[in-house]
Design an enzyme around this catalytic site. Structure first.
Site, PDB file in Angstrom:
ATOM      1  N   HIS A 115      -8.245  -4.833  -0.975  1.00 17.07           N
ATOM      2  CA  HIS A 115      -7.066  -4.150  -0.443  1.00 17.07           C
ATOM      3  C   HIS A 115      -6.838  -4.494   1.030  1.00 17.07           C
ATOM      4  CE1 HIS A 115      -4.059  -0.891  -0.495  1.00 17.07           C
ATOM      5  NE2 HIS A 115      -4.388  -0.751   0.780  1.00 17.07           N
TER       6      HIS A 115
ATOM      7  N   ASP B 255     -10.096  -3.132  -5.238  1.00 21.13           N
ATOM      8  CA  ASP B 255      -9.131  -2.232  -4.622  1.00 21.13           C
ATOM      9  C   ASP B 255      -9.050  -0.970  -5.468  1.00 21.13           C
ATOM     10  OD1 ASP B 255      -7.002  -0.965  -3.409  1.00 21.13           O
ATOM     11  OD2 ASP B 255      -5.545  -2.548  -3.817  1.00 21.13           O
TER      12      ASP B 255
ATOM     13  N   SER C   1       0.839  -1.200   0.000  1.00 21.22           N
ATOM     14  CA  SER C   1       0.000   0.000   0.000  1.00 21.22           C
ATOM     15  C   SER C   1       0.878   1.255   0.000  1.00 21.22           C
ATOM     16  CB  SER C   1      -0.961  -0.040   1.189  1.00 21.22           C
ATOM     17  OG  SER C   1      -1.973   0.915   1.062  1.00 21.22           O
TER      18      SER C   1
END
Length: 366
Positions: A336, A306, A152
């Site tokens: 995600h 995501d 991320s």
């Protein structure tokens, strides 16, 4: 769905607290994701160290090694505003144990208290420190077998760090590879198909990502509002849009019925006041092809549900066009942040599979 309902409830309460002036949402998330002290076990010794003034958690396997060990620099996620090595301890500990590798987990400074480029500077300083001859010799690490990885926001930092390491003449040992897990890579178009289709999906809604991006640079709500409407980029920066043009970089099955158009013209004041928005150290996808050609073997993991999915796809496509060897693992039934759930009591069958595949790839290629 159950995990999603929990996440939505927490995020709605946090948003309510911010809207009513009780506290900033980042402060609440920081408490929820506060760091613990590192703990060793029968397989790995874990200590807090300082690499060039940057705190790190250092994982050293207890098993002996007749040869030099591999090394991995891990940069945690959390939207640049929260998170810590503690939250990724199971993953980084597993990597150290299963690969018999030295793992450096970077505890970088967090926004908005420390806005861009603080997180990048910390991650870069720690990586550069680890890549020195005296340091790799100290930990018996093979300088030709080191990986930079993150998820991320950490994937964003890992990509930016790897780019700069390749061009830094002071760094003699370059990373053998980079491994990016659902990374955030671009700031110029927050209306890609994945942002649009997954705007209200579990764990990372579009409004959350917009908040993370804007708070990474400044606590200016007008910037957040501009990013929310995708009007933070002006026509004078239109040359950067080609680097994130999803109409040419995404496969047809992800484009669906979406029609590409340049973001509407915004106010130039934002980019003049906050030039970091288009800085490749914050948005690694915005570098030109010449810089991409220098990058090492790359692993990219993306999830269908995501908002950041298309960032990973576009980076993989551009790297391949630049001649970089890329392994792209895409999970159609994932969302995600799933790797962060590996230790949750309510298990998801795909989470350990994703983690094992990631570690297996590292083991086979590092």
């Amino acid at each position: 769905m159950f995990i999603d309902s929990i996440g939505r409830t927490i995020m709605n309460l946090i948003e309510f607290s911010e809207l009513t002036g009780i506290t900033h949402y980042v402060d609440i998330m920081a408490i929820l994701m506060s760091s613990a002290q590192p703990k060793s076990d029968e397989n790995v010794t874990v200590t807090e160290e300082t690499f060039d003034r940057v705190p790190v958690w250092l994982y050293v396997p207890k098993k002996s090694s007749n040869t030099q060990r591999r090394g991995l620099i891990y940069i945690h996620g959390g939207g640049w505003c929260m998170g810590s090595p503690d939250l990724y301890d199971f993953l980084t500990r597993s990597i150290a144990n299963r690969l018999n590798a030295i793992v450096v987990s970077v505890d970088y400074r967090l926004a908005p208290a420390h806005p861009f480029p603080a997180a990048f500077e910390d991650a870069y300083a720690a990586a550069k420190f680890f890549l020195q001859k005296e340091v790799v010799d100290q930990y018996n690490v093979d300088p030709g077998r080191i990986c930079v990885s993150g998820d991320s926001a950490g994937g964003n930092l890992a990509a930016a760090v790897t780019q700069q390491l390749q061009e830094d003449p002071e760094v003699k040992f370059k990373p053998k590879m980079q491994a990016l897990i659902y990374p955030a890579l671009q700031t110029v178009d927050l209306n890609t198909p994945s942002y649009y289709d997954n705007s209200n999906t579990a764990f990372l809604r579009r409004w959350s990502m917009v908040k993370f991006w804007s708070n990474y640079f400044v606590t200016d709500k007008s910037l957040r509002q501009a990013m929310e409407s995708n009007t933070h980029i002006t026509l004078e920066y239109i040359n950067l849009l080609k680097f994130a043009n999803w109409s040419s970089l995404l496969p047809d099955d992800l484009k669906k019925d979406h029609v590409y158009s340049n973001p509407p013209k915004g106010k130039s004041e934002f980019l003049k006041k906050y030039p970091g928005i288009t800085d490749p150290r914050a948005a690694p996808l915005l570098v030109d092809d010449r810089r991409l050609t220098k990058l090492p073997l790359t692993y990219i993991l993306t999830c269908m549900y995501d908002v950041l999915r298309d960032d990973g796809f576009m980076y993989a496509a551009r790297l391949k066009e630049a001649g970089v060897q890329v392994v792209h693992e895409h999970y159609h039934n994932a969302f995600h942040g799933m790797l962060s759930l590996v230790t949750w009591p309510i298990g998801l069958s795909l989470t350990p599979i994703m983690m094992n595949n990631y570690i297996y790839w590292l083991n086979e290629n590092l």
